[in-house]
Design a protein around this motif. Structure first.
Motif, PDB file in Angstrom:
ATOM      1  N   ASP A 118      17.127 -25.218   2.072  1.00  0.00           N
ATOM      2  CA  ASP A 118      16.122 -25.365   1.008  1.00  0.00           C
ATOM      3  C   ASP A 118      16.779 -25.460  -0.366  1.00  0.00           C
ATOM      4  O   ASP A 118      16.345 -26.244  -1.218  1.00  0.00           O
ATOM      5  CB  ASP A 118      15.149 -24.185   1.038  1.00  0.00           C
ATOM      6  CG  ASP A 118      14.245 -24.205   2.263  1.00  0.00           C
ATOM      7  OD1 ASP A 118      14.105 -25.280   2.873  1.00  0.00           O
ATOM      8  OD2 ASP A 118      13.692 -23.139   2.609  1.00  0.00           O
ATOM      9  N   LYS A 124       6.418 -21.538   7.293  1.00  0.00           N
ATOM     10  CA  LYS A 124       6.422 -22.612   6.277  1.00  0.00           C
ATOM     11  C   LYS A 124       5.186 -23.501   6.392  1.00  0.00           C
ATOM     12  O   LYS A 124       5.226 -24.693   6.089  1.00  0.00           O
ATOM     13  CB  LYS A 124       7.692 -23.461   6.385  1.00  0.00           C
ATOM     14  CG  LYS A 124       8.980 -22.682   6.221  1.00  0.00           C
ATOM     15  CD  LYS A 124      10.209 -23.549   6.366  1.00  0.00           C
ATOM     16  CE  LYS A 124      10.418 -24.413   5.149  1.00  0.00           C
ATOM     17  NZ  LYS A 124      11.719 -25.119   5.197  1.00  0.00           N
ATOM     18  N   ARG A 172      10.731 -33.503  -0.382  1.00  0.00           N
ATOM     19  CA  ARG A 172      11.529 -32.640   0.488  1.00  0.00           C
ATOM     20  C   ARG A 172      12.820 -33.320   0.941  1.00  0.00           C
ATOM     21  O   ARG A 172      13.669 -32.680   1.563  1.00  0.00           O
ATOM     22  CB  ARG A 172      10.705 -32.247   1.712  1.00  0.00           C
ATOM     23  CG  ARG A 172       9.370 -31.601   1.382  1.00  0.00           C
ATOM     24  CD  ARG A 172       8.552 -31.393   2.644  1.00  0.00           C
ATOM     25  NE  ARG A 172       7.163 -31.063   2.335  1.00  0.00           N
ATOM     26  CZ  ARG A 172       6.195 -31.010   3.245  1.00  0.00           C
ATOM     27  NH1 ARG A 172       6.489 -31.254   4.517  1.00  0.00           N
ATOM     28  NH2 ARG A 172       4.966 -30.727   2.899  1.00  0.00           N
TER      29      ARG A 172
END
Length: 730
Positions: free
Chosen positions: A697, A305, A663
């Motif tokens: 996610d 990531k 995020r």
């Protein structure tokens, strides 16, 4: 740059074809001339939309070949270009006569100029750079003129070298300052509140250096990088450069037609098998390096990531070694540096999408195929269940269709989600680059009773209609399809068909990638009866175009979402339109089909979603981020004054940190693996970790959240419709 995507990214239907155009005899003992004759012959007779090889074509090849060889305009002089220009409108005649005079002249001059360039950069890097001086460099070389003399060329090199060394200098100064602030840990670690970095012996030595010595170390590092690059180039053979010339000619036909030298054909075959060894990312050549255009599920980059689509790799270093600058390097050569044996480490100097520079270490590995297959999850909201299927590509084994393929796998996941009590279904095709046409038609048949799915047309031929003839419907409930700018080829066919039938609501980017063409691979050995030169490689040739059942092509325009939501790529050039020489959009007659009758208030559902999205704060922040990223990419002037450079870098870092709150979003949705997968977790902890991370996610994904909202509305409308039917019967 004229280079198309790394081999195989967007191939919809690949078949190794035998060529039976003619019994023409190719009479030449010169391999270069034989290749030129073979390839132009195949292009003229086999390409879907062959081009006239005329003066206009000649001028395009001239400009593109020079640009490919010298994209930063640091080798050729203006006088060289004037000398080359005598052939600008003669290349078409040379192609027809298998004459390679133009190539020979340019190749020989390039070799001479590269030898001179090595002396130029060696001399320039012996002198200290003055980072207090106020000057700047424009890194958009497209509109820059060629240097008129060697003095001007040397000055251009000096600025470029200063720019390259400035980034190294900045990194070393930050490490030195970290030591000066006393932020050191045991074993040579440099630690702060937010980061901890393991330092090399060279970095540890920085603490005792003066700034002048740090500046010298930055120049030495830059020189080592260039030395490695020029050593790498020195290993290339003339045939390698000729392949580039051939592909410049081929690329004028369309961005997906490509000549493979024999060894490249082998690599292409490996890539189509679905096995990738390296970092697990697909790259596109850019003047400033190699741009990441796809991250392969399950690969090292995906796991780490640390990189994302849009990042540009500028330098490549093997573990513990000095980095090699890949600016101006051929994409294939850059990939050779990036790839390597499983378990080894490669250090990548990267310009992030947000403009910041970073060094990212990736441990090479073989991409796990399982992450390229369909996977599903239950989504729970308000104690009701919905299904989500993620499909990374439309995979198939062309040699044995009975083996695992996307259509049968999705069918299994649909059945499992039904058993789990799903009331609506999301099919996630974001980042899906395409695959097999056959699987698309079969997959569409899971959601409609029967009827046409896609139309295919070959040059000069009548259209073919590919239909679902099985009247069984595996899923008749609410359906949402998610797409983005990287949904291409087969993804676009499925999304378009479901949209034309009004079977699904398509949510995503303004439009998908826009690749509506089919390629076949033709081994050139199949054309030549007797050949003394060995394997001649192959050509991947565009032979057909796809059309929606409504008659419109997916070429260039892609599929326009019913509900358009911004993402970080909304204002960045991506897709077929950003390629060189794409085939045009057109339309043919529509197929005969009937819209889905399972919904009521279909259009009202779409309008209701648009209203929700207009007021969504997360969506507004995503769009703000997308506009900032566009502005960052449009900014091509860089200060070579250290204080100004540092201020800009810090400002960009602060802005990048501001957008990190994207995020932190929480959709409040719950995600669960299906029962069969949960049973596998006890024996496969890696699978459990992958699914846990995927679910984490997904919980931050505002697009999934809105897809669930749309499914709820469609479900409610279906209930209302059924109640109305019962009322009429009563």
């Amino acid at each position: 740059m004229k280079k198309n995507f790394v081999l195989g990214l967007l191939v919809i239907l690949l078949a190794v074809a035998s060529c039976s155009f003619t019994n023409k005899s190719f009479e030449t003992n010169d391999k270069d001339k034989l290749l030129l004759d073979l390839i132009t012959y195949v292009l003229e007779r086999g390409h879907y939309e062959p081009k006239d090889i005329n003066d206009k074509f000649s001028a395009n090849v001239f400009e593109d070949f020079i640009d490919i060889l010298d994209p930063t305009k640091r080798y050729f002089l203006e006088s060289d270009i004037r000398e080359f220009e005598q052939y600008k409108y003669q290349i078409d005649d040379q192609i027809k006569n298998t004459d390679i005079t133009f190539f020979n002249l340019v190749y020989q001059r390039l070799m001479k100029r590269m030898d001179e360039a090595k002396a130029i950069y060696t001399d320039a890097l012996e002198k200290p750079f003055d980072y207090s001086k106020k000057e700047e460099i424009n890194i958009d070389y497209k509109d820059e003129e060629y240097a008129s003399n060697k003095k001007q060329l040397k000055e251009r090199w000096r600025k470029q070298l200063k720019y390259n060394a400035l980034g190294v200098y900045d990194g070393k100064v930050k490490i030195k300052n970290g030591f000066m602030e006393g932020a050191t840990g045991a074993g040579g670690d440099l630690a702060s509140a937010n980061t901890k970095v393991e330092l090399s012996e060279a970095d540890i030595e920085l603490r005792d250096m003066s700034l002048a010595e740090v500046e010298q170390a930055a120049r030495e590092s830059t020189k080592n990088t260039l030395d490695e690059f020029f050593d790498f180039v020195a290993d290339l053979e003339r045939k390698d450069w000729f392949v580039q010339y051939i592909n410049t000619i081929v690329d004028e036909f369309d961005p997906h037609t490509f000549y493979f030298a024999p060894d490249e054909k082998d690599k292409f075959d490996i890539s189509m098998s679905g096995k990738f060894e390296g970092i697990g990312a697909r790259l596109q050549k850019k003047p400033e390096g190699a741009k990441i255009v796809e991250i392969i599920s399950g690969g090292p980059v995906w796991r780490a990531k640390s990189l994302e689509v849009g990042d540009e790799i500028l330098k490549v270093a093997q573990e513990g070694e000095e980095p090699t600058d890949i600016v101006g390097m051929r994409l294939d050569d850059a990939i050779k540096l990036i790839k390597g044996p499983k378990g080894t480490i490669v250090d990548l100097t990267v310009r992030k999408v947000d403009g910041t520079l970073d060094v990212v270490s990736i441990t090479r590995d073989v991409v796990e195929l399982e992450e390229s297959y369909a996977k599903s999850a239950s989504v729970i909201k308000d104690e009701r269940k919905y299904g989500l299927i993620n499909l990374p590509k439309f995979y198939v084994d062309f040699d044995d269709y009975t083996e695992r393929n996307a259509a049968t796998d999705v069918a299994k996941e649909v059945e499992r989600l039904k058993e789990a009590g799903a009331e609506g279904l999301i099919l996630d095709l974001r980042d899906n680059g395409g695959g097999s046409l056959k699987t698309v038609v079969e997959m569409a048949g899971l959601f409609i009773k029967s009827g046409p799915v896609v139309q295919v047309k070959s040059s000069g031929q009548r259209k073919e209609i590919h239909e679902d003839k099985d009247e069984r419907i595996q899923w008749d409930g609410p359906l949402v399809i998610l797409v983005n700018e990287l949904s291409a080829s087969a993804s676009e066919i499925l999304a378009a068909a479901m949209q034309d039938y009004k079977r699904a609501v398509v949510i995503g980017s303004k439009q998908t990638f826009g690749k509506g063409t089919v390629q076949n691979v033709i081994p050139l050995d199949n054309i030549v009866r007797s050949n003394e030169h060995g394997d001649l490689g192959a050509i991947k040739l565009t032979t057909q175009k796809f059309y929606r059942i409504n008659g419109g092509s997916t070429q260039l325009e892609g599929v326009k979402s019913d509900i358009v939501v911004p993402d970080r790529y909304s204002y960045i050039d991506l897709g077929e339109r950003d390629q060189e020489n794409p085939l045009p959009w057109d339309k043919i007659s529509p197929a005969d089909y009937q819209s889905w009758e399972g919904y009521i208030d279909y259009d009202a559902t779409i309008e209701k979603s648009k209203a929700r999205m207009a007021g969504n704060q997360q969506i507004k922040l995503i769009e703000e981020n997308a506009k900032w990223l566009r502005d960052q990419q449009d900014e091509t002037t860089v200060s070579l004054n250290y204080e100004s450079y540092k201020t800009t870098q810090e400002k960009n870092k602060d802005r990048s940190n501001y957008f990190k709150k994207l995020r932190e979003y929480d959709s409040k949705l719950t995600f669960e693996s299906l029962k069969y997968e949960q049973e596998l977790f006890t024996q496969d902890p890696v699978l459990r970790e992958r699914r846990d991370r995927w679910h984490t996610d997904l919980a931050k994904d505002v697009y999934i959240e809105e897809a669930i909202n749309v499914l709820q509305d469609l479900k409610l409308n279906t209930i209302k419709k059924n109640q109305a039917k019962l009322a009429v019967k009563g």
